[in-house]
Design a protein around this motif. Structure first.
Motif, PDB file in Angstrom:
ATOM      1  N   TYR A 108      -3.332  10.927  47.712  1.00 43.80           N
ATOM      2  CA  TYR A 108      -3.122  10.601  46.305  1.00 43.80           C
ATOM      3  C   TYR A 108      -4.415  10.045  45.747  1.00 43.80           C
ATOM      4  O   TYR A 108      -5.260   9.569  46.481  1.00 43.80           O
ATOM      5  N   LEU A 109      -4.527  10.131  44.442  1.00 42.47           N
ATOM      6  CA  LEU A 109      -5.765   9.748  43.781  1.00 42.47           C
ATOM      7  C   LEU A 109      -5.739   8.284  43.405  1.00 42.47           C
ATOM      8  O   LEU A 109      -4.782   7.782  42.847  1.00 42.47           O
ATOM      9  N   LEU A 167     -17.692  12.931  29.744  1.00 43.36           N
ATOM     10  CA  LEU A 167     -16.980  11.931  30.543  1.00 43.36           C
ATOM     11  C   LEU A 167     -15.891  12.581  31.382  1.00 43.36           C
ATOM     12  O   LEU A 167     -15.747  12.275  32.571  1.00 43.36           O
ATOM     13  N   MET A 168     -15.137  13.490  30.800  1.00 46.12           N
ATOM     14  CA  MET A 168     -14.107  14.206  31.551  1.00 46.12           C
ATOM     15  C   MET A 168     -14.735  14.998  32.691  1.00 46.12           C
ATOM     16  O   MET A 168     -14.205  15.039  33.810  1.00 46.12           O
ATOM     17  N   THR A 173     -15.866  15.720  38.456  1.00 49.94           N
ATOM     18  CA  THR A 173     -16.907  15.875  39.475  1.00 49.94           C
ATOM     19  C   THR A 173     -16.842  14.745  40.494  1.00 49.94           C
ATOM     20  O   THR A 173     -17.020  14.965  41.690  1.00 49.94           O
ATOM     21  N   GLY A 174     -16.581  13.522  40.026  1.00 51.44           N
ATOM     22  CA  GLY A 174     -16.470  12.394  40.936  1.00 51.44           C
ATOM     23  C   GLY A 174     -15.370  12.587  41.956  1.00 51.44           C
ATOM     24  O   GLY A 174     -15.491  12.181  43.114  1.00 51.44           O
ATOM     25  N   MET A 175     -14.270  13.241  41.535  1.00 52.99           N
ATOM     26  CA  MET A 175     -13.167  13.500  42.460  1.00 52.99           C
ATOM     27  C   MET A 175     -13.494  14.627  43.437  1.00 52.99           C
ATOM     28  O   MET A 175     -12.981  14.661  44.549  1.00 52.99           O
ATOM     29  N   LEU A 176     -14.349  15.553  43.020  1.00 58.73           N
ATOM     30  CA  LEU A 176     -14.631  16.732  43.834  1.00 58.73           C
ATOM     31  C   LEU A 176     -15.848  16.586  44.739  1.00 58.73           C
ATOM     32  O   LEU A 176     -16.010  17.364  45.680  1.00 58.73           O
ATOM     33  N   LEU A 177     -16.701  15.606  44.464  1.00 57.84           N
ATOM     34  CA  LEU A 177     -17.985  15.507  45.158  1.00 57.84           C
ATOM     35  C   LEU A 177     -17.844  15.430  46.671  1.00 57.84           C
ATOM     36  O   LEU A 177     -18.678  15.959  47.406  1.00 57.84           O
TER      37      LEU A 177
END
Length: 385
Positions: free
Chosen positions: A200-201, A62-63, A68-72
């Motif tokens: 920002y995220l 999950l981590m 990966t979702g943030m980096l895709l």
């Protein structure tokens, strides 16, 4: 970037990515089928700690999916694929070292993190290689790689364990992980990348809002199915069905292989409901049968029903999550679905492991069957929206 023939489904990229995905899931499920026994017998843990060893892998996955979702949208997909596969092989090597429960749990966490990265990027890239008009069929065929691994992985694990021992199994998985790195390193894959900085995220950078409802449903279903992945071997020992247990996932896999191409076409032609409602019911009946199984026939028939149920529900749900968004949002939708998939798989072994000493296996499977039936009501509300 190499262009993929939009009319073609069985491209080199699709086949290689499906093969890599198969071996990743194969290794995960092979290990998962024996990991509670390893924790109990070799590390001397309690049932709750054994459940933690099984579940912490999914927490790591999950981590990995979140990262990966943030980096895709910012990192080249091929680079992420290479890193994920290489890190998975490196963490796989740590299994061979014996430094006690804490070290082993940390190894499982890191190995799961690598798995989360690799499977998320593979799932995203595969969607980009599939023609839009054949998305349900293509995702269904890709999901067959997971279905095959779901059957063959536990079968091989339960077959090898009494014949070779745990260390040999760990070395075997390390060899497969290295082969995966070699297959994925030189693969040319399509990817999307943007150089726009994110000030920002926000959660919307990782999760796709439209995919959340169906992802919540898969969370519940994987929570229930994790009881089989993590505890079927212990349940079989209790019922004196250990020989049948090794064939449980073979029956499951064959059922899924036969039915998934049919259900994928049914969804494309008539929508998801024609598959989803029967799948819920078959999953519940399979769990009820499993709870009362005392012979191999009933035990394996329960496997067949669960294969028809959960085996198809999981792939159809992923297709629903991806088809609900634009092509630009498919990466986030895939990550969202897989994140919730992992939450269910991770929470299940931990929470159920704490409950098992009190309620036992039969009651657990009955309660999970009831939960599956109640999930139909939530799905009905979703389908009516």
């Amino acid at each position: 970037m190499k262009q993929i023939d939009k009319r073609s489904l069985w491209t080199k990229e699709f086949v290689v990515l499906s093969s890599i995905n198969f071996f990743l899931i194969f290794m995960y499920l092979l290990l998962n089928s024996i990991i509670t026994l390893y924790a109990l017998n070799e590390l001397g843990t309690t049932t709750g700690q054994a459940g933690l060893v099984a579940g912490i892998f999914i927490i790591g996955a999950l981590m990995g999916r979140l990262v990966t979702g943030m980096l895709l949208s910012k990192v080249n997909g091929q680079s992420l694929l290479r890193f994920g596969l290489l890190f998975f092989a490196l963490t796989m090597a740590l299994y061979i070292l014996d430094f006690g429960f804490t070290f082993f749990a940390f190894t499982r966490l890191l190995n799961g993190f690598a798995m989360g990265i690799a499977t998320t990027i593979i799932g995203t890239i595969v969607v980009l290689t599939i023609p839009e008009e054949r998305s349900s069929e293509g995702i269904g065929y890709f999901a067959v790689s997971t279905a095959l691994a779901t059957g063959i992985g536990p079968f091989v694990g339960l077959f090898l364990m009494p014949r070779t021992g745990f260390t040999t199994i760990f070395l075997f998985c390390l060899l497969l992980a290295v082969l995966n790195v070699m297959c994925g390193w030189f693969l040319s894959v399509p990817s999307k990348k943007t150089n726009n900085p994110t000030p920002y995220l926000k959660w919307t950078h990782v999760l796709e809002r439209t995919a959340l409802p169906i992802s919540l449903i898969i969370l519940v279903m994987t929570f229930c199915f994790s009881s089989i992945l993590s505890y079927i071997s212990l349940f079989a020992i209790e019922r004196n069905l250990i020989t049948a247990a090794s064939y449980f996932f073979i029956v499951y896999t064959l059922t899924v292989l036969v039915s998934r191409p049919v259900t994928g076409r049914l969804m494309d032609q008539r929508g998801p409901d024609v598959v989803m409602y029967p799948a819920f019911l078959l999953s519940a009946v399979g769990l009820f049968l499993l709870s009362s199984a005392t012979d191999a026939v009933v035990f394996l028939f329960a496997s067949l029903l669960i294969g028809l149920g959960f085996g198809n529900l999981s792939s159809i749900s992923q297709t629903m999550a991806v088809k609900a968004v634009s092509r630009e949002g498919k990466a986030r939708a895939t990550a969202t679905f897989l994140i919730f998939f992992d939450i269910g798989n991770g929470l299940g072994p931990v929470l159920l492991g704490l409950m098992l000493p009190v309620i036992g296996y039969s009651v657990m499977y009955v309660l999970l069957g009831i939960i599956v039936l109640l999930t139909i009501l939530f799905y009905r509300r979703l389908s009516l929206r």
